[in-house]
Scaffold this active site. Structure first.
Site, PDB file in Angstrom:
ATOM      1  N   HIS A  96      63.523 -14.955  58.202  1.00  0.00           N
ATOM      2  CA  HIS A  96      62.197 -14.566  57.697  1.00  0.00           C
ATOM      3  C   HIS A  96      62.203 -14.467  56.178  1.00  0.00           C
ATOM      4  O   HIS A  96      61.287 -14.979  55.509  1.00  0.00           O
ATOM      5  CB  HIS A  96      61.795 -13.225  58.302  1.00  0.00           C
ATOM      6  CG  HIS A  96      60.522 -12.671  57.744  1.00  0.00           C
ATOM      7  ND1 HIS A  96      59.285 -12.950  58.294  1.00  0.00           N
ATOM      8  CD2 HIS A  96      60.278 -11.860  56.679  1.00  0.00           C
ATOM      9  CE1 HIS A  96      58.351 -12.338  57.583  1.00  0.00           C
ATOM     10  NE2 HIS A  96      58.925 -11.665  56.604  1.00  0.00           N
ATOM     11  N   GLU A  97      63.217 -13.817  55.628  1.00  0.00           N
ATOM     12  CA  GLU A  97      63.277 -13.674  54.166  1.00  0.00           C
ATOM     13  C   GLU A  97      63.480 -15.023  53.485  1.00  0.00           C
ATOM     14  O   GLU A  97      62.935 -15.274  52.410  1.00  0.00           O
ATOM     15  CB  GLU A  97      64.394 -12.697  53.778  1.00  0.00           C
ATOM     16  CG  GLU A  97      64.206 -11.285  54.315  1.00  0.00           C
ATOM     17  CD  GLU A  97      62.839 -10.688  54.012  1.00  0.00           C
ATOM     18  OE1 GLU A  97      62.235 -11.050  52.988  1.00  0.00           O
ATOM     19  OE2 GLU A  97      62.371  -9.859  54.816  1.00  0.00           O
ATOM     20  N   HIS A 100      60.266 -16.736  52.907  1.00  0.00           N
ATOM     21  CA  HIS A 100      59.585 -16.410  51.650  1.00  0.00           C
ATOM     22  C   HIS A 100      60.115 -17.262  50.497  1.00  0.00           C
ATOM     23  O   HIS A 100      59.352 -17.665  49.615  1.00  0.00           O
ATOM     24  CB  HIS A 100      59.770 -14.929  51.321  1.00  0.00           C
ATOM     25  CG  HIS A 100      58.978 -14.012  52.207  1.00  0.00           C
ATOM     26  ND1 HIS A 100      57.626 -14.184  52.429  1.00  0.00           N
ATOM     27  CD2 HIS A 100      59.349 -12.911  52.921  1.00  0.00           C
ATOM     28  CE1 HIS A 100      57.198 -13.220  53.244  1.00  0.00           C
ATOM     29  NE2 HIS A 100      58.219 -12.454  53.562  1.00  0.00           N
TER      30      HIS A 100
END
Length: 227
Positions: A96-97, A100
């Site tokens: 998920h990170e 980004h």
């Protein structure tokens, strides 16, 4: 009376429920090791490299669920349990990170808007209640209205955050599924972790929007009473 009860239930209960949901879901799947045996750091590094982001560093960070991507230093920071651990939850959060970081590379519009709103949102969060309270005590409509403007900026930031977070989770699932880092029977757990985390952003945006609406109605009432 019923309307106020619903308002306070949403204001108080929803954020608590969302926070408990993400912690319980994360705790459950942080105890389940992924079949690949990859640490969160290895998952992040692999996805970054596959997407041409060799310049983005991956570092451990203290604190539970303190994982984040820093666009200024181009660094993915993972909480130590996710950085060193081999769990499904750790893999999902790491991916998920990295999502980004991929958004940052591609110039994803909602992410750019959110970054631009950070200074305004910080000011809004810090000073809106002060201005609103001062406006109420002094019966100064201009101060009250300025407080609402600042609060609205913080609310817009919360709303813009939603597509940023949902998109990062979508990218995460695509990456870990396509690369085989998470088996098909493990993807359900990874998705549950990401969905639970997304609930906290939805709850925060809902509460912020309701607060803004309440003060707007109070401002309208103040003006009507002066007429």
């Amino acid at each position: 009376m019923g309307g106020y009860l619903i308002y306070f239930i949403i204001l108080l209960i929803v954020p608590i429920w969302a926070n408990m949901k993400v912690k319980s879901t994360y705790k459950k799947y942080s105890k389940v090791s992924s079949d690949s045996g990859l640490t969160g750091a290895e998952v992040a590094r692999d996805i970054l490299d596959r997407n041409g982001l060799q310049n983005v560093a991956v570092e451990p960070f203290r604190g539970m669920l303190s994982d984040h991507y820093d666009p200024r230093s181009k660094t993915v920071r993972l909480s130590e349990s996710n950085y060193y651990g081999h769990s499904i939850a750790g893999a999902a959060v790491a991916a998920h990170e990295v999502g980004h970081a991929i958004q940052d590379k591609e110039g994803y519009a909602p992410l750019r808007i959110r970054h631009a709103l950070v200074p305004v949102a910080n000011i809004g969060s810090n000073f809106s209640f002060i201005l609103i309270l001062a406006g109420m005590l002094m019966q100064a409509a201009n101060l009250f209205f300025l407080g609402i403007i600042f609060m609205a900026a913080a609310v817009i930031f919360q709303i813009v955050t939603l597509p940023v977070e949902f998109n990062a989770s979508s990218r995460a699932m695509e990456q870990i599924a396509a690369t085989g880092m998470i088996r098909s029977d493990e993807q359900k757990g990874a998705r549950k972790v990401l969905n639970a985390a997304a609930l906290t952003y939805v709850a925060a945006a809902l509460v912020a929007l309701l607060e803004l609406l309440r003060f707007v109605l109070m401002f309208v009432g103040m003006n009507n009473s002066d007429e």
